[in-house]
Design an enzyme around this catalytic site. Structure first.
Site, PDB file in Angstrom:
ATOM      1  CB  CYS A  51      -4.473  -2.231   3.995  1.00  0.00           C
ATOM      2  SG  CYS A  51      -3.731  -2.513   5.630  1.00  0.00           S
TER       3      CYS A  51
ATOM      4  CE  LYS B 287      -7.152   0.989   3.556  1.00  0.00           C
ATOM      5  NZ  LYS B 287      -5.956   1.372   4.342  1.00  0.00           N
TER       6      LYS B 287
ATOM      7  CD  GLU C 214      -2.703   0.917   2.675  1.00  0.00           C
ATOM      8  OE1 GLU C 214      -3.643   1.721   2.853  1.00  0.00           O
ATOM      9  OE2 GLU C 214      -2.414  -0.002   3.478  1.00  0.00           O
TER      10      GLU C 214
END
Length: 640
Positions: free
Chosen positions: A170, A116, A47
């Site tokens: 994540c 994300k 990330e």
């Protein structure tokens, strides 16, 4: 190789310098080169690896955002003429907000940008200060200075031929319904996670469990790349964990806290994932819950060669290689068998069991199951009627083991010699007993079964079958002979596992005297003892000399029924697993025998008695395997 549907994937952790895009880009390039050298076709980076994850309020600085875009552009250009998909993490400034994104690059182009979805803002995380959630973004595109109309959203699935790839970032994995669940239902077999998960005590255990669990739930391969020790340690530390899982199994992982560029790779089996999804009705039905229509972004690999086949292939897929896990598995299976038999005895109201004991592996295991069951129910072991039925081929070794075991276990022991009855039967049907053909053998097996059934009727007991899963697969039994019983406790236990179960009882659940007998049974060649013994009184008929090694047949069975692979793929895997034991000609020969017998003997499996499923494969016509008895085998025999 390409037709076998394998692909090599990679997870990378480049050395990171906080907010130093130029240094980070150089290390990303080095990792790309390393992955290409290992013939990976797909690589996932951490990330925000272009900038580093821990830039904090610097993410609100135009200078860093512009530099990040320039870094992405440099890596995009570097990807030209490179036959590898690259997923890198970087911020995206669009319409007054900043997104935390995965940029998907291939052959000099940004194929798409994935934002994300879940932005953590608790405990040590404070991402909402800088980033906006992209979880509702679908059917959108964005422009960058170097490329226009780039697909942007959480609805992107990237496809080259039969390979489909999706991405999440994540915290997305930690959410109740991760985006990867929807992407998998939309077709993605490979899921990349660009992550920056910090290290605290035991967090790695939980993270690995999450990755394995999600790969299992999605029937996918999950490639996880975490950022490393180069991140700021102002308040947290990052370990750079790299994980590659497939359908619940961890294929590869690294040692955390490395201080150099690191790339781990593994070969993923796309066929295995596809075939699991095909037969899983729940997976198919869940596809209707996907809240978007996935955009399939097409790209084309020039080749999908995977280099050296280094994917670990177990010789004995039914048997755990780890000793502790194997012991736990044996204990569990033994308990399942006993619980099943206990239920059947309670249901029928019968308190006696009848079993034929030969001194061989299968009847030994079945007897041990009966003893455990009687102990469980509080029944008297004298109500276990053990019968040895010596015939033309019975040897002293197997006979003595059978007698000793039954007596040491304190069962009611009986001996019925079948020679005279078989000779009379030969006379009745006009068969010359000097001709040792299938009639000669089957008469003995049916005579034994008839005696056991009649004793059970007379005593009010249940005849317990002894045949195992491997014999069912090969049809290595006499129809309406040892093929039949009133309840079959070994019916889903393959021969390779039978050995370990008997050894487990010898080592963990019995006395030294009984263990010595069990160990000698284990050391005895597998034989039906239906042909006369040798002049020296030794076993003259060894099953594996006739039908082939059981370890090969169990391997074939696992991948044919459990994974539903083609014979060509099974041959390829068998060559990889058994290269130190058998040459290709030998493996090919026994695979042909397996297929011929498996197809020819379905009629026997269509008429087998009840018995418990204990593992991942069962051939019961009421359970896992439904196949017409007259199905042609030609298509499968011509596949390799």
């Amino acid at each position: 190789m390409e037709s076998l549907n394998f692909i090599r994937v990679a997870a990378a952790c480049p050395v990171t310098r906080v907010a130093d895009v130029r240094a980070n880009v150089a290390n990303i390039k080095a990792c790309i080169d390393q992955a290409i050298e290992q013939q990976a076709k797909f690589i996932v980076f951490p990330e925000l690896c272009v900038t580093s994850y821990t830039c904090a309020d610097l993410f609100l600085q135009k200078l860093l955002l512009d530099e990040a875009e320039a870094g992405v552009e440099e890596i995009r250009a570097y990807s030209a003429e490179k036959d590898i998909m690259i997923a890198i993490g970087a911020p995206l400034f669009s319409q007054t907000v900043v997104y935390n994104c995965g940029y998907i690059l291939f052959n000099g182009k940004v194929l798409g940008i994935v934002p994300k979805s879940y932005i953590p803002n608790y405990e040590e995380f404070y991402e909402r200060r800088w980033f906006t959630s992209g979880k509702d973004i679908v059917n959108r595109s964005v422009d960058l200075s170097f490329q226009k109309e780039i697909p942007f959203g959480v609805d992107l699935v990237f496809q080259s031929g039969g390979f489909q790839i999706g991405f999440e970032i994540c915290e997305d994995l930690w959410s109740v319904v991760p985006p990867s669940s929807y992407l998998s239902l939309a077709g993605a077999q490979l899921i990349g996670n660009l992550s920056a998960s910090n290290e605290v005590v035991s967090k790695s255990d939980y993270r690995r469990a999450l990755v394995q669990s999600q790969s299992a739930k999605c029937m996918a391969s999950y490639i996880y790349a975490g950022t490393g020790t180069g991140e700021s340690s102002t308040d947290v530390v990052f370990g750079g964990e790299l994980l590659i899982a497939e359908n619940g199994n961890m294929l590869n992982k690294n040692e955390r806290f490395q201080r150099e560029n690191e790339v781990v790779t593994s070969i993923v089996d796309i066929d295995r994932l596809n075939l699991q999804r095909i037969k899983n009705i729940s997976f198919r039905e869940a596809a209707s819950t996907v809240p978007f229509e996935a955009r399939k972004i097409q790209f084309n690999y020039k080749k999908t060669d995977f280099g050296t086949f280094d994917r670990p292939i177990e010789k004995h897929p039914f048997v755990p290689s780890d000793a502790k896990q194997r012991e736990e598995r044996c204990s569990e299976i033994f308990s399942i068998q006993a619980a099943a038999l206990a239920k059947r005895l309670e249901h029928t109201g019968l308190k006696k069991a009848v079993i034929g004991i030969s001194g061989g592996l299968d009847s030994t295991l079945a007897l041990l199951v009966i003893v455990k069951t009687f102990n469980l129910l509080g029944y008297d072991r004298k109500d276990i009627i053990t019968v040895t039925l010596p015939g033309f081929g019975t040897t002293d070794r197997t006979y003595q083991n059978a007698v000793s075991l039954c007596k040491k276990l304190e069962t009611e022991f009986r001996e019925v010699n079948i020679v005279a009855a078989c000779l009379q039967h030969f006379k009745d049907i006009g068969h010359d007993p000097a001709i040792h053909d299938v009639t000669y053998e089957n008469v003995q097996a049916r005579e034994r079964t008839q005696i056991l059934m009649d004793i059970a009727n007379k005593e009010g007991g249940l005849v317990i079958g002894t045949g195992d899963l491997s014999e069912l697969a090969l049809g290595w039994s006499t129809y309406n002979g040892d093929h039949m019983s009133m309840y079959a406790v070994n019916c889903s236990v393959p021969k390779t596992l039978v050995r370990y179960l008997v050894r487990y009882v010898a080592e963990e659940e019995t006395s030294a005297e009984i263990a010595a007998i069990l160990l000698d049974v284990l050391d005895t060649p597998v034989t039906p003892e239906l042909l006369p013994k040798s002049g020296e009184g030794k076993i003259s008929q060894k099953t594996e000399d006739i039908v082939g090694p059981y370890e090969l047949h169990d391997f074939f069975l696992y991948y044919f029924v459990r994974s539903e692979f083609t014979p060509a793929k099974i041959l390829f895997l068998a060559k990889a697993a058994f290269s130190d034991r058998y040459d290709e000609e030998t493996i090919r020969k026994w695979l042909q025998i397996f297929l011929k017998r498996f197809f020819a003997m379905q009629f026997k499996r269509s008429a087998i008695p009840d018995g418990p499923k204990v593992g991942t494969v069962s051939l019961s016509p009421r359970g896992d395997w439904r196949m017409p008895s007259d199905a042609s085998r030609n298509l499968w025999l011509n596949d390799f």
